[in-house]
Scaffold this active site. Structure first.
Site, PDB file in Angstrom:
ATOM      1  N   VAL A  44       0.803  -1.230   0.000  1.00  0.00           N
ATOM      2  CA  VAL A  44       0.000   0.000   0.000  1.00  0.00           C
ATOM      3  C   VAL A  44       0.830   1.271   0.000  1.00  0.00           C
ATOM      4  O   VAL A  44       0.280   2.356  -0.100  1.00  0.00           O
ATOM      5  CB  VAL A  44      -0.963   0.031   1.212  1.00  0.00           C
ATOM      6  CG1 VAL A  44      -2.031  -1.034   1.071  1.00  0.00           C
ATOM      7  CG2 VAL A  44      -0.209  -0.101   2.521  1.00  0.00           C
ATOM      8  N   TYR A  45       2.136   1.174   0.105  1.00  0.00           N
ATOM      9  CA  TYR A  45       2.950   2.380   0.061  1.00  0.00           C
ATOM     10  C   TYR A  45       2.844   2.994  -1.335  1.00  0.00           C
ATOM     11  O   TYR A  45       3.236   2.371  -2.325  1.00  0.00           O
ATOM     12  CB  TYR A  45       4.418   2.071   0.380  1.00  0.00           C
ATOM     13  CG  TYR A  45       4.695   1.669   1.810  1.00  0.00           C
ATOM     14  CD1 TYR A  45       3.714   1.706   2.788  1.00  0.00           C
ATOM     15  CD2 TYR A  45       5.962   1.236   2.200  1.00  0.00           C
ATOM     16  CE1 TYR A  45       3.977   1.332   4.101  1.00  0.00           C
ATOM     17  CE2 TYR A  45       6.239   0.864   3.510  1.00  0.00           C
ATOM     18  CZ  TYR A  45       5.236   0.912   4.457  1.00  0.00           C
ATOM     19  OH  TYR A  45       5.495   0.538   5.743  1.00  0.00           O
TER      20      TYR A  45
END
Length: 333
Positions: free
Chosen positions: A57-58
């Site tokens: 999710v970065y």
């Protein structure tokens, strides 16, 4: 750089890890430009660093994509321990999805973005109360037995959640994958893991990978003035709320102690704060995020620093959290 064993496993990692939370986004205040990311990775590798931590999710996968591209021509893949995470989802109604289907699909996506056929460490990003824990943990077993992950760990699990998960995996040795580590926020400004998570991890043979070991940048001393430095997270509209919890009077007192210690040792506050958490019992490798290679270089220079006992004791005292019942013997209360 020295290396350490990751929990009760055969995996060894550098005792400082490189974080990529700010990679893969549009360059700006608090974020890391692609060229700076490349310089960081190269400097980290040249210093003997091996552990590189990211997550699916970065930057919505952008951090993994950027790291994967750099592995092609900047640093040999075989020299690094690549760690990523899965389980967080951009859904305000359900922040975490640790169902078997979601996790394994996320892992396949991570491998594609990273341009590799396996990750060295795959971590559950957080506990999902809506999915049976045995289903979640089965995804770790499948990932390891299929060769897509070499080791498995947790992140942001509370003490009882971590103990339950690790004990479940240990209950069927040779069948279930033993957990290698847990990744949690830990610094002089955030010692909450010492209450239950760290004792559980040590008892069950899990290494601790501290995230935000510099108190989200506050322990560097750069927020002592009322106006945040340009380019810092505190000056970023999107990231200021991330720093804000550590700008109170209690934090200021701890930062003052770190600055005093740094002045006495002729080093930087960053080096003092990082050396403190690196050498705490149960810690394997703090994961450090930096905006530029110069900032990372300062963190890597802590390799030769060991804090004197008197300074460690003073920092312990000034930052000591209030842990009473049931952590102390009830008869002493």
């Amino acid at each position: 750089m020295e290396s350490r064993q990751l929990g009760h496993t055969g995996l060894r990692v550098s005792r400082i890890g490189l974080g990529t939370l700010t990679w893969g986004r549009e360059p700006g205040e608090g974020y890391t430009a692609e060229r700076d990311a490349a310089d960081q990775l190269r400097a980290f590798w040249e210093a003997g660093g091996t552990l590189v931590d990211t997550a699916d999710v970065y930057a919505d996968g952008g951090a993994e994509y950027l790291l994967g591209g750099l592995l092609q021509d900047k640093v040999p893949r075989r020299d690094l321990v690549i760690a990523t995470k899965a389980g967080s989802v951009p859904d305000p109604e359900r922040r975490f999805d640790a169902s078997r289907g979601h996790l394994l699909a996320s892992l396949d996506g991570s491998l594609e973005r990273l341009g590799t056929d396996h990750v060295d460490l795959w971590q559950l990003h957080a506990f999902d109360p809506l999915t049976p824990l045995d289903e979640t943990l089965q995804a770790l077993d499948i990932a390891v037995t299929s060769g897509r992950a070499r080791y498995a760990g947790l992140s942001n699990f509370s003490g009882w959640q971590l103990a339950k998960a690790a004990t479940w995996q240990l209950a069927a040795p040779g069948t279930r994958t033993r957990l290698a580590c847990t990744q949690m926020e830990y610094s002089l400004l955030q010692r909450g893991v010492e209450r239950e998570v760290l004792p559980a991890a040590r008892d069950l043979g899990l290494g601790l990978l501290p995230s935000s070991p510099l108190g989200r940048g506050v322990l560097t001393g750069k927020y002592r003035d009322a106006t945040p430095l340009p380019g810092s997270r505190g000056a970023s509209e999107r990231l200021a709320s991330f720093v804000a919890p550590y700008l109170d009077e209690t934090a200021a007192r701890i930062v003052d102690a770190v600055v005093t210690a740094a002045d006495g040792l002729a080093v930087s506050p960053l080096q003092v704060a990082l050396a403190w958490v690196r050498d705490r019992p149960g810690v394997t490798a703090p994961v450090v995020g930096a905006r530029t290679a110069e900032q990372l270089g300062e963190a890597l220079s802590v390799e030769g620093l060991s804090l004197p006992h008197e300074i460690r004791r003073a920092l312990d005292d000034v930052s000591a959290p209030v842990h009473r019942y049931p952590d102390q013997d009830w008869s002493e209360l």
